[in-house]
Design a protein around this motif. Structure first.
Motif, mmCIF file in Angstrom:
data_model
loop_
_atom_site.group_PDB
_atom_site.id
_atom_site.type_symbol
_atom_site.label_atom_id
_atom_site.label_comp_id
_atom_site.label_asym_id
_atom_site.label_seq_id
_atom_site.Cartn_x
_atom_site.Cartn_y
_atom_site.Cartn_z
ATOM 1 N N THR A 212 -5.536 31.115 23.081
ATOM 2 C CA THR A 212 -6.743 30.426 22.642
ATOM 3 C C THR A 212 -6.323 29.308 21.697
ATOM 4 O O THR A 212 -5.177 29.270 21.229
ATOM 5 C CB THR A 212 -7.717 31.368 21.909
ATOM 6 O OG1 THR A 212 -7.031 32.000 20.818
ATOM 7 C CG2 THR A 212 -8.267 32.428 22.839
ATOM 8 N N PRO A 215 -11.231 26.175 17.452
ATOM 9 C CA PRO A 215 -12.218 27.083 16.844
ATOM 10 C C PRO A 215 -12.144 28.503 17.388
ATOM 11 O O PRO A 215 -12.635 29.432 16.754
ATOM 12 C CB PRO A 215 -13.565 26.427 17.209
ATOM 13 C CG PRO A 215 -13.242 25.003 17.493
ATOM 14 C CD PRO A 215 -11.863 25.008 18.079
ATOM 15 N N ARG A 216 -11.525 28.691 18.552
ATOM 16 C CA ARG A 216 -11.447 30.015 19.176
ATOM 17 C C ARG A 216 -10.129 30.719 18.875
ATOM 18 O O ARG A 216 -9.865 31.787 19.419
ATOM 19 C CB ARG A 216 -11.612 29.880 20.693
ATOM 20 C CG ARG A 216 -12.902 29.199 21.110
ATOM 21 C CD ARG A 216 -12.957 28.892 22.610
ATOM 22 N NE ARG A 216 -13.170 30.081 23.409
ATOM 23 C CZ ARG A 216 -12.303 30.546 24.295
ATOM 24 N NH1 ARG A 216 -11.142 29.941 24.480
ATOM 25 N NH2 ARG A 216 -12.584 31.623 24.995
ATOM 26 N N SER A 217 -9.290 30.170 17.993
ATOM 27 C CA SER A 217 -7.950 30.727 17.789
ATOM 28 C C SER A 217 -7.969 32.122 17.167
ATOM 29 O O SER A 217 -6.986 32.855 17.259
ATOM 30 C CB SER A 217 -7.107 29.788 16.921
ATOM 31 O OG SER A 217 -7.657 29.676 15.617
ATOM 32 N N SER A 218 -9.069 32.500 16.532
ATOM 33 C CA SER A 218 -9.156 33.836 15.938
ATOM 34 C C SER A 218 -9.664 34.881 16.925
ATOM 35 O O SER A 218 -9.721 36.059 16.595
ATOM 36 C CB SER A 218 -10.084 33.805 14.719
ATOM 37 O OG SER A 218 -11.396 33.417 15.096
ATOM 38 N N MET A 219 -10.021 34.458 18.137
ATOM 39 C CA MET A 219 -10.514 35.387 19.160
ATOM 40 C C MET A 219 -9.327 35.915 19.963
ATOM 41 O O MET A 219 -8.908 35.326 20.952
ATOM 42 C CB MET A 219 -11.522 34.679 20.064
ATOM 43 C CG MET A 219 -12.747 34.156 19.328
ATOM 44 S SD MET A 219 -13.792 33.061 20.332
ATOM 45 C CE MET A 219 -14.315 34.185 21.637
ATOM 46 N N ALA A 222 -9.992 36.516 23.747
ATOM 47 C CA ALA A 222 -10.836 35.543 24.439
ATOM 48 C C ALA A 222 -10.234 35.168 25.783
ATOM 49 O O ALA A 222 -9.028 35.268 26.007
ATOM 50 C CB ALA A 222 -11.015 34.290 23.582
ATOM 51 N N GLY A 225 -9.684 28.937 27.999
ATOM 52 C CA GLY A 225 -10.670 27.869 28.044
ATOM 53 C C GLY A 225 -10.140 26.617 28.722
ATOM 54 O O GLY A 225 -9.178 26.665 29.501
ATOM 55 N N ARG A 227 -9.910 23.496 26.738
ATOM 56 C CA ARG A 227 -9.830 22.520 25.664
ATOM 57 C C ARG A 227 -8.613 21.606 25.786
ATOM 58 O O ARG A 227 -7.565 22.009 26.301
ATOM 59 C CB ARG A 227 -9.765 23.202 24.297
ATOM 60 C CG ARG A 227 -11.010 23.985 23.898
ATOM 61 C CD ARG A 227 -10.890 24.505 22.461
ATOM 62 N NE ARG A 227 -10.957 23.396 21.508
ATOM 63 C CZ ARG A 227 -9.912 22.874 20.882
ATOM 64 N NH1 ARG A 227 -8.689 23.324 21.110
ATOM 65 N NH2 ARG A 227 -10.066 21.887 20.019
ATOM 66 N N ASP A 233 -5.752 21.592 15.241
ATOM 67 C CA ASP A 233 -5.933 22.856 15.960
ATOM 68 C C ASP A 233 -4.851 23.859 15.585
ATOM 69 O O ASP A 233 -3.707 23.489 15.300
ATOM 70 C CB ASP A 233 -5.866 22.629 17.473
ATOM 71 C CG ASP A 233 -7.142 22.059 18.048
ATOM 72 O OD1 ASP A 233 -8.158 22.021 17.325
ATOM 73 O OD2 ASP A 233 -7.124 21.640 19.226
ATOM 74 N N GLY A 352 -7.738 32.505 11.475
ATOM 75 C CA GLY A 352 -7.378 31.805 12.699
ATOM 76 C C GLY A 352 -5.923 31.888 13.090
ATOM 77 O O GLY A 352 -5.496 31.215 14.036
#
Length: 378
Positions: A212, A215-219, A222, A225, A227, A233, A352
């Motif tokens: 990831t 903004p999604r780096s802590s998921m 996940a 995506g 991006r 980032d 993150g």
């Protein structure tokens, strides 16, 4: 293109016969005459082969004599190629696999025997268990749950070699990913570089990594995506390759562009606390105390407001549908002690970023099998 590493050879037959001897000791202690194994990890661990879960299959282990694989005819060549055992019964796709299991048990003279069942198996559903019981009305079913999971905790020297090979794949995959991760690059290009290197280096599973960014780096779980990476980032990568079924894992963050001072301090603090946790991972250590070092350390440092997840879990032979093995986990109430040559995926995350390693328990403390530098890359 990087050079492909020299990979260790397949396990010799003696490794499987040693495991079978230990299993039969457990069977004898519970007065089990025949064990029906159907969890993929246990078929792989004791039988040396695995196939798909499209249809039910089983590995029958008598207290004496040769084990018998019950499998789909389509998978018979895989059994012959991989297993050191030779006896099997193959069924066609139109057959009822459970009836084939029962018929084989009856033909082998175990119709009125004590039969062990893995009631905690992902593949022995309630309906399947009931059908087996109805097909073998004179047998005495014995609950054999948990036992094989526990037997697999301490790794043999040859298993550690496989885990080391998988750990090297992790190191190589992360390097390949970070070499590509630059501003303006789609995160799928990074993922492609990471997975391609994992497969090139010897990974034998399809799902070999998680990634990831931004903004999604802590998921941590996940989905991938679309991006395009930009300055500022954080890219999170976690290769989860398996080498001949044995999985090692590692998590690392990379900053796209120069990280902030706060990000550097956060990463250094996480690593320092985690290193302290690793040093405590000696035989006889209380799991809850090992967990406390990291959990309380992260909270005391103000890196998280709460910490409800685990800080580590079992590694070894892994197979779908379970991508992780939680037979042993690190939590505040984990009432068990570490043993020499247990292997764990130990991880933490905050703000993150995440760091993790494949760790083997030694008398000197936890030893990293994954060797990549522990830092925030940029």
């Amino acid at each position: 293109m990087t050079q492909i590493p020299l990979l260790p050879p397949p396990f010799p037959a003696a490794e499987f016969h040693s495991r079978l001897k230990a299993l039969r000791t457990a069977m004898a202690a519970r007065q089990v005459d025949l064990l029906i194994v159907n969890q993929f990890e246990h078929i792989g661990y004791f039988g040396g082969y695995w196939s798909t879960g499209s249809m039910y299959h089983a590995f029958l282990i008598p207290i004496d004599g040769e084990p018998v694989a019950i499998l789909r005819a389509l998978d018979a060549p895989i059994f012959r190629e991989l297993s050191c055992f030779t006896e099997y019964v193959a069924f066609n796709d139109s057959a009822n696999p459970l009836k084939t299991v029962a018929q084989t048990i009856l033909a082998k003279g175990y119709g009125a025997a004590a039969i062990g069942l893995e009631y905690d198996s992902n593949f022995l559903t309630v309906n399947r268990a009931r059908e087996l019981e109805s097909l073998l009305p004179n047998a005495r079913m014995v609950d054999f749950s948990h036992i094989m999971w526990e037997m697999r905790q301490v790794k043999s020297p040859l298993e550690l070699v496989y885990l080391e090979a998988a750990a090297e794949i992790c190191d190589r995959a992360v390097k390949a990913a970070f070499d590509v991760a630059q501003p303006g690059i789609n995160e799928r290009e990074v993922f492609t570089a990471m997975t391609g290197e994992a497969w090139r280096s010897g990974a034998d599973n399809g799902a070999v990594a998680v990634m990831t960014s931004g903004p999604r780096s802590s998921m941590l779980h996940a989905s991938l995506g679309h991006r395009t990476l930009a300055e500022g980032d954080i890219v999170h990568v976690e290769p989860i390759p398996r080498f001949r079924g044995y999985s090692s894992r590692m998590q690392r963050p990379k900053s796209i562009g120069a990280p902030t001072d706060e990000q550097m301090r956060t990463a250094e603090t996480m690593i320092r606390i985690q290193d302290e946790q690793y040093r405590a991972m000696k035989p006889g250590a209380e799991a809850k105390e090992v967990d406390r070092i990291l959990r309380e350390g992260i909270l005391a440092a103000g890196l998280r407001d709460s910490y409800t997840g685990i800080t580590g879990y079992t590694l070894g032979f892994v197979s779908a549908p379970r991508l992780s093995d939680f037979t042993r986990v690190f939590l505040p109430d984990s009432a068990w002690q570490l043993k020499k040559n247990q292997v764990f995926h130990m991880y933490t995350s905050a703000r993150g970023m995440s760091f993790s390693e494949t760790i083997v328990v030694t008398p000197e403390g936890g030893e990293r099998l994954t060797k990549m530098d522990r830092r925030l890359f940029y």
